[in-house]
Enzyme design. Structure first.
Site, mmCIF file in Angstrom:
data_model
loop_
_atom_site.group_PDB
_atom_site.id
_atom_site.type_symbol
_atom_site.label_atom_id
_atom_site.label_comp_id
_atom_site.label_asym_id
_atom_site.label_seq_id
_atom_site.Cartn_x
_atom_site.Cartn_y
_atom_site.Cartn_z
ATOM 1 N N ILE A 28 0.842 -1.201 0.000
ATOM 2 C CA ILE A 28 0.000 0.000 0.000
ATOM 3 C C ILE A 28 0.872 1.243 0.000
ATOM 4 O O ILE A 28 1.784 1.369 0.807
ATOM 5 C CB ILE A 28 -0.912 0.021 1.254
ATOM 6 C CG1 ILE A 28 -1.699 -1.286 1.360
ATOM 7 C CG2 ILE A 28 -1.853 1.221 1.219
ATOM 8 C CD1 ILE A 28 -2.316 -1.515 2.731
ATOM 9 N N CYS A 29 0.590 2.154 -0.914
ATOM 10 C CA CYS A 29 1.290 3.438 -0.955
ATOM 11 C C CYS A 29 0.481 4.446 -0.149
ATOM 12 O O CYS A 29 -0.538 4.955 -0.606
ATOM 13 C CB CYS A 29 1.456 3.909 -2.404
ATOM 14 S SG CYS A 29 2.376 5.451 -2.556
ATOM 15 N N HIS A 30 0.926 4.703 1.083
ATOM 16 C CA HIS A 30 0.206 5.630 1.952
ATOM 17 C C HIS A 30 1.208 6.268 2.909
ATOM 18 O O HIS A 30 2.058 5.584 3.492
ATOM 19 C CB HIS A 30 -0.881 4.901 2.735
ATOM 20 C CG HIS A 30 -1.902 5.812 3.333
ATOM 21 N ND1 HIS A 30 -1.606 6.679 4.371
ATOM 22 C CD2 HIS A 30 -3.207 6.023 3.042
ATOM 23 C CE1 HIS A 30 -2.689 7.367 4.693
ATOM 24 N NE2 HIS A 30 -3.671 6.986 3.904
#
Length: 220
Positions: A111-113
């Site tokens: 996840i890109c967060h």
């Protein structure tokens, strides 16, 4: 220290209004069979413990229900959560086990967060906790960020051909997440084999897509 802080957070979640679409349950470092209280658990939520956490990390699993009005509606998405020894000074590690078609989530479930990364590239700080990060991921599912993608091709599709993106995202939800939701509603038990099947499907999809055309990842 990590164990005590997580236990205090669990008590805090119990005393406050619980989030409506996810649940995290704690596992001990040498997990015995657990029986968890059922009160205050949202009906649409199911979570279970990873019974074999990696050494030095506390492992568990959470499940997020796809939001109404999104292409993930009706789906139940499993996430793996690993809490490092230095938590809360380091962020938890999270990834999707259920395949999901999203510009900020790659074929391996990463996840890109910002909340999952340390400064200066990220926004994690010790005052955050697993509950707030899951809330942020739930919001990311409803409102993707195409300007900071992990999957550049899906990001481009989201920006310039949103109808096609919505169709593909709904198709992936039907194929990989809807059956899990039906099983949960029917009262499936913890450690359901469907989780392993979903993880296997994700790895198969990842290998197949990488052979066909490697996805471009731009998230930093």
């Amino acid at each position: 220290m990590v164990i005590h802080r997580l236990q205090r957070q669990r008590v805090g979640w119990r005393n406050r209004n619980n989030p409506r679409s996810f649940l995290v349950r704690l596992a001990s470092l040498t997990p015995p069979p657990h029986r968890y209280r059922k009160q205050n658990i949202p009906a649409a939520v199911r979570g279970h413990v990873n019974v074999s956490p990696p050494r030095g990390e506390r492992g568990r699993c959470s499940e997020i229900v796809g939001g109404t009005g999104t292409p993930y509606e009706g789906g139940l998405f499993s996430l793996e959560i690993k809490v490092p020894e230095r938590y809360p000074f380091e962020p938890p590690k999270m990834r999707f086990l259920t395949p999901i078609y999203h510009p900020n989530i790659d074929n391996s479930g990463r996840i890109c967060h910002d909340a999952l990364k340390l400064p200066p590239k990220g926004a994690w700080k010790p005052s955050l906790n697993i509950s707030t990060v899951l809330s942020s991921i739930q919001l990311l599912m409803a409102e993707p960020n195409p300007d900071d993608p992990l999957m550049a091709d899906i990001s481009s599709e989201f920006k310039y051909n949103k109808q096609l993106f919505m169709e593909k995202a709904r198709k992936w939800t039907r194929e990989h997440a809807v059956q899990k939701n039906m099983d949960a509603v029917e009262g499936s038990k913890e450690n359901n084999p469907d989780q392993k099947a979903s993880s296997h499907k994700r790895h198969s999809l990842s290998a197949q897509q990488e052979r066909e055309e490697p996805a471009k990842k731009t998230c930093m």
